[in-house]
Design a protein around this motif. Sequence first.
Motif, short mmCIF file in Angstrom:
data_model
loop_
_atom_site.label_atom_id
_atom_site.label_comp_id
_atom_site.label_asym_id
_atom_site.label_seq_id
_atom_site.Cartn_x
_atom_site.Cartn_y
_atom_site.Cartn_z
N THR A 42 96.74 60.34 45.10
CA THR A 42 96.27 59.15 45.80
C THR A 42 94.83 59.35 46.23
O THR A 42 94.53 60.13 47.14
N ILE A 43 93.92 58.70 45.54
CA ILE A 43 92.50 58.70 45.88
C ILE A 43 92.08 57.24 45.92
O ILE A 43 91.89 56.61 44.88
N ASP A 44 91.98 56.67 47.12
CA ASP A 44 91.73 55.24 47.27
C ASP A 44 90.34 54.84 46.79
O ASP A 44 89.43 55.67 46.65
N SER A 45 90.17 53.53 46.60
CA SER A 45 88.94 52.99 46.02
C SER A 45 87.73 53.14 46.94
O SER A 45 86.59 53.09 46.47
N GLY A 46 87.95 53.34 48.23
CA GLY A 46 86.84 53.42 49.16
C GLY A 46 86.24 54.81 49.30
O GLY A 46 85.32 55.01 50.11
N ILE A 47 86.78 55.77 48.56
CA ILE A 47 86.24 57.13 48.61
C ILE A 47 85.98 57.62 47.19
O ILE A 47 86.58 57.15 46.23
N GLU A 48 85.05 58.55 47.07
CA GLU A 48 84.78 59.25 45.83
C GLU A 48 84.95 60.74 46.08
O GLU A 48 84.49 61.26 47.11
N VAL A 49 85.58 61.44 45.15
CA VAL A 49 85.88 62.86 45.33
C VAL A 49 85.23 63.65 44.19
O VAL A 49 85.36 63.29 43.02
N SER A 50 84.52 64.71 44.55
CA SER A 50 83.91 65.60 43.56
C SER A 50 84.07 67.04 44.02
O SER A 50 84.45 67.32 45.15
N GLN A 51 83.77 67.95 43.12
CA GLN A 51 83.93 69.37 43.42
C GLN A 51 82.66 69.93 44.04
O GLN A 51 81.56 69.66 43.58
N SER A 52 82.81 70.72 45.09
CA SER A 52 81.68 71.39 45.72
C SER A 52 81.84 72.90 45.55
O SER A 52 82.90 73.46 45.83
N ASN A 53 80.77 73.54 45.09
CA ASN A 53 80.74 75.00 45.03
C ASN A 53 79.73 75.58 46.02
O ASN A 53 79.52 76.79 46.04
#
Length: 548
Positions: A42-53
């Motif tokens: 569940t990743i809603d439309s109002g957020i963006e998720v990316s990988q952080s190193n």
Amino acid sequence: MNKNIVRTIGVMTLTLHAFAFADVVNGDFESWSNGVPNSWDTIDSGIEVSQSNSIVYNGDSAAAITVNTTTQGSTDFRQSVDVVSGESYTFSVWVYHTEGGVSARLYVDGYQGYSTPSNTGQWQELSYAYTASSTSSIDIGLRFYDQSSFDGSELVYVDLFSPTDSTSEEPGGETCESNSGSFSLVTDNYGSETSWTITNSANAVEYQGSGYESNTTYSESVCLTDDTYTLTIQDSYGDGICCSFGSGSYSLTFDNVTVASGGEFTSSEATTFTLGNSGDNGGGDGSGGNNDTSDYYSNASGMTGYSLKTALYNIIKGHSSQSYGDLWTFYVSYGLDSYYENDGSILDIYSELPSSNDPYSFTSSSDQCGNYSGEGDCYNREHSFPRSWFGGAVAPMNTDIHHVFPTDGYVNSKRSSYPYGEVGSSTFTSQNGSLLGAAVSGLGYSGTVFEPIDEFKGDIARAYFYMATRYEDVISSWESNSSYGDAVLNGTSSQVFESWFLTMLLNWHQQDPVSQKEIDRNEAAYSFQSNRNPFIDNPGYVNDIWGN
């Protein structure tokens, strides 16, 4: 990359423990596919998720979640876990706020506690003790809530959602007692073409990887002793991993410092780095740093004039663009006063008094703006080259650390987007003597200008020479974005600046030579975004390009 080992361990752990212990699958955010964290469905439309190193609480990576809406019901980030009737569980997660405009709320079969958004630039834990009333599946995760200071987009880092199904140990339980690092690779549409090696000073291979799937994120822990190494990444087809056929990238970090990164190359790209004590980074006599950057600038060797400027552009372009929130983190580590009072406060060019005690000081992280009503209330991010001049919050200019400095919020607002200049009649004077007012007669410009104190005029000049070079490919189109920008920019990609402004910058560059502070900041910027300011490393480039 030991991909088969990693996947086998992950499956075995899930099979043995997921049901009995309500394990959060991929709660440590080490597993990603196509830029999405695996098992978070569940990743809603109002957020963006990316990988952080770079900003990581545990292991090699974290989730970087950008909240882009005030509609709270569109900000859920969740997965389902199995629980057993009568069993008790403690669910917890670590969050890291960058600006303080949103709060995170823990969700465990219902809404639980909130984070403290004002605690920026640091990790904080949310936890909740839960006892299952039945054997079933429940949702766990986060929801994000906008605060009064929310500006429409904000980055929050999330890591180690527990209890998780994996640990930070390497297969076999080994730990690193030397230099512990992380190599991250995002493949393009043709992952099988990509390979890489890390070799030591004797040219022996320490680590290597190949045989990758397309559009997939990989992360590997590396452990290296003190030595000089070379990371070489190769593409067998000869078109790199970005950006014609996908958005691939790679990075190698040690202690949250990026020593190599990129994506745009042809057949191969090699970066040499040293771990351990590599000697003095000094300088400070106006001649630039003592680090040997001859290899970095080798493609510009022997050139002069605008040909030199273009060669430098080709060297420093394509840097690793960071988020706006990452600037706060940079200031916490590299924006501190180690040169004047040496008190560890934020070094603010609009309040610093070089020869006496500052009128006030800012504590990193806790004194970020925020609201302000006067000097000394808080510090924010000053675009020395105003962002309205390049069209607003446009990447990568908006977050380019080479021209964005921490400054007093109130004085920053006074400066607004006026050009830098020399003031004849002031209407505002900051407590360190920075001036706002009508330009001095004979400057070549009669409008309102902002004048920093002499101690930092060279810093500003070299930041502008950097902008003229780094954005050579687009800066000629910026002249019409702002009337103040039009007063400074001449609509070309060569000279870039109007003659009055160029003459002033050349004088400032000469009168305020490169300082140790600039040298150190340039090194930190290189680690942060993988490019350098050539005019700090080699101040003579300014005269070589614009001297005539």
